[in-house]
Design a protein around this motif. Structure first.
Motif, short mmCIF file in Angstrom:
data_model
loop_
_atom_site.label_atom_id
_atom_site.label_comp_id
_atom_site.label_asym_id
_atom_site.label_seq_id
_atom_site.Cartn_x
_atom_site.Cartn_y
_atom_site.Cartn_z
N LYS A 5 0.73 -1.23 -0.04
CA LYS A 5 -0.06 -0.04 0.15
C LYS A 5 0.90 1.28 0.02
O LYS A 5 0.53 2.27 -0.72
CB LYS A 5 -1.04 0.05 1.05
CG LYS A 5 -2.14 -1.07 1.11
CD LYS A 5 -3.23 -0.24 0.08
CE LYS A 5 -4.54 -1.16 0.16
NZ LYS A 5 -5.31 -0.48 -0.45
N TYR A 52 -3.78 2.34 4.47
CA TYR A 52 -4.03 1.12 4.54
C TYR A 52 -4.12 1.02 6.30
O TYR A 52 -3.28 1.68 7.02
CB TYR A 52 -2.77 0.38 4.51
CG TYR A 52 -2.80 -1.19 4.63
CD1 TYR A 52 -3.73 -1.88 4.39
CD2 TYR A 52 -1.88 -1.60 5.58
CE1 TYR A 52 -3.77 -3.16 4.67
CE2 TYR A 52 -1.89 -2.59 5.96
CZ TYR A 52 -2.95 -3.72 5.68
OH TYR A 52 -3.00 -5.16 6.04
N ASP A 54 -3.50 -0.71 9.87
CA ASP A 54 -2.98 -1.67 10.31
C ASP A 54 -2.70 -1.57 11.76
O ASP A 54 -2.41 -0.16 12.11
CB ASP A 54 -1.67 -1.90 9.58
CG ASP A 54 -1.05 -3.25 10.12
OD1 ASP A 54 -1.66 -4.39 10.42
OD2 ASP A 54 0.19 -3.29 10.09
N ASP A 60 -0.08 6.05 5.41
CA ASP A 60 -0.23 6.70 4.20
C ASP A 60 0.95 7.81 4.28
O ASP A 60 1.60 8.29 5.33
CB ASP A 60 -1.43 7.24 3.62
CG ASP A 60 -1.94 8.35 4.70
OD1 ASP A 60 -1.52 9.43 4.64
OD2 ASP A 60 -2.74 8.09 5.59
#
Length: 415
Positions: A5, A52, A54, A60
């Protein structure tokens, strides 16, 4: 998955830089801070949209375009970028919206404050400084995470350490690639401008030399006949002949300037006192300064000797100091300072006159361009050519309403 990503984010970060590289020279808005703010803001927004999740965090590279826009394109572009990030984050919503606003604002303040210093740098120094600034948001995120862990009493999830490390490395890579491309674009643009200027000066020089040679011969004949007529004329005719002779001499001086511009030659190299030459010039120009109500001062650090062409050097310095006097209003001041350094000598001419705009400053030295009401710009063009022929440098710095400083640096020995 996190790395995949973030690699997509790197491509998004590079997109506006690549667009500038390909279309910058043909795109009239390439230097507009508003358009650049929108372009880089779009990249930041796309990074945010393709973030993304997580470990309960969104990862990002939204801040990399923001940092680049703020540092390279100016604070106006940075504010536009920041506004677009805020709007995109508002659109996405979520429980931590207020937290996002706070962290984004703090992250934006870092490049905003740093831009005052970083923008003044060039080349590798600016690249390194921009990378350090781009790591600022990562530092902000770390501090917020640690603060949250301390205040909530929950232990810090150590699985974040490799994720933060990878995030930091990719932030560095994205910033490095982007700034490298921007610096290469800037260097390419400068080289292209220098080549175009050199070609233009060469063409103008050849044209000036050709015209000067053709005009000088009939002027010499006319001057000769006027000198023969002079003894036999009386009264007003004598006066008219004197004026005609003076104008012919002025025309010959202009022709000599054109020839000097075409191909300056250091015809007589010798060792002489730079300090003495400067003193003689000041004696020569002091009456002009007094007539204009301008105070002309000089400071010489030491007795400096230079090996060069005395006549050419004197002509160049007279042009610069004379221009400074003419640009300064009554009760103004022109300061001349001579300093010796390792292997070179530096002279600065500083006035507190009307100054010049950025556009005027960029056109200094162009033939047929002058900031004076009546002028051809030939004297300044000749001065720059003489200094360059002496393997020296001449730098103009100016601000409207403040004044102008001209700094000339010359080697003590000429090859």
């Amino acid at each position: 998955m996190l790395l995949e990503k973030l690699f997509l984010n790197i491509l998004i970060v590079l997109a506006p830089v690549l667009l500038q590289s390909v279309f910058g020279e043909r795109w009239s808005y390439a230097k507009s801070p508003i358009m650049m703010g929108l372009l880089y803001g779009m990249a930041s927004s796309l990074c945010l949209l393709f973030s993304y999740e997580d470990l309960n965090l969104f990862w990002d590279l939204r801040y990399v375009p923001m940092v680049i826009a703020t540092v390279y394109m100016g604070r106006k572009a940075g504010f536009i970028n920041y506004a677009m990030i805020i709007m995109t984050r508002t659109y996405l919503g979520g429980d931590a919206l207020l937290f996002g606003y706070i962290s984004m604002t703090i992250a934006f303040m870092i490049p905003l404050l740093a831009s005052f210093k970083v923008n003044a740098l060039t080349g590798n120094s600016r690249i390194k400084a921009t990378i350090v600034v781009a790591l600022g948001p990562l530092f902000v995120m770390l501090m917020i995470l640690i603060s949250y862990s301390l205040f909530s009493g929950e232990p810090l999830d150590y699985r974040m350490i490799p994720a933060i490390t990878a995030f930091g490395i990719l932030t560095i890579l994205g910033t490095w690639f982007s700034t490298m491309l921007l610096e290469l674009n800037e260097e390419h643009a400068k080289m292209k401008a220098e080549i175009q200027k050199a070609e233009k000066m060469k063409t103008l020089g050849e044209l000036a030399a050709s015209i000067a040679h053709e005009v000088r011969n009939p002027l010499t004949v006319v001057k000769g006949f006027l000198q023969l007529m002079r003894p036999s004329e009386l009264g007003k005719n004598q006066q008219y002949l004197t004026i005609a002779m003076e104008e012919l001499e002025r025309a010959e001086t202009i022709i000599s300037d054109y020839l000097n511009f075409s191909k300056p030659k250091l015809t007589k190299l010798e060792s002489f006192s730079f300090s003495d030459v400067l003193t003689n010039i000041l004696i020569l120009l002091t009456p002009m300064a007094m007539k204009n109500g301008v105070e002309l001062t000089c400071h010489v650090d030491e007795h400096i000797y230079i090996h060069s062409d005395r006549g050419q050097l004197q002509q160049a310095l007279v042009n610069v100091i004379k221009n400074a006097i003419e640009a300064t209003q009554a009760n103004g001041e022109v300061k001349v300072r001579l300093t010796g350094m390792a292997g070179e000598v530096q002279i600065s001419i500083c006035d507190n006159g009307k100054g010049m705009s950025k556009d005027q400053l960029s056109r200094i030295g162009h033939l047929f361009y002058s900031t004076k009401d009546v002028g051809t710009g030939l004297g300044t063009a000749v001065t720059i050519r003489i200094i360059e022929t002496m393997n020296g440098k001449i730098v103009y710095e100016s601000e409207e309403g403040v004044g102008t400083t001209v700094t000339i640096t010359l080697p003590l020995q000429q090859n």
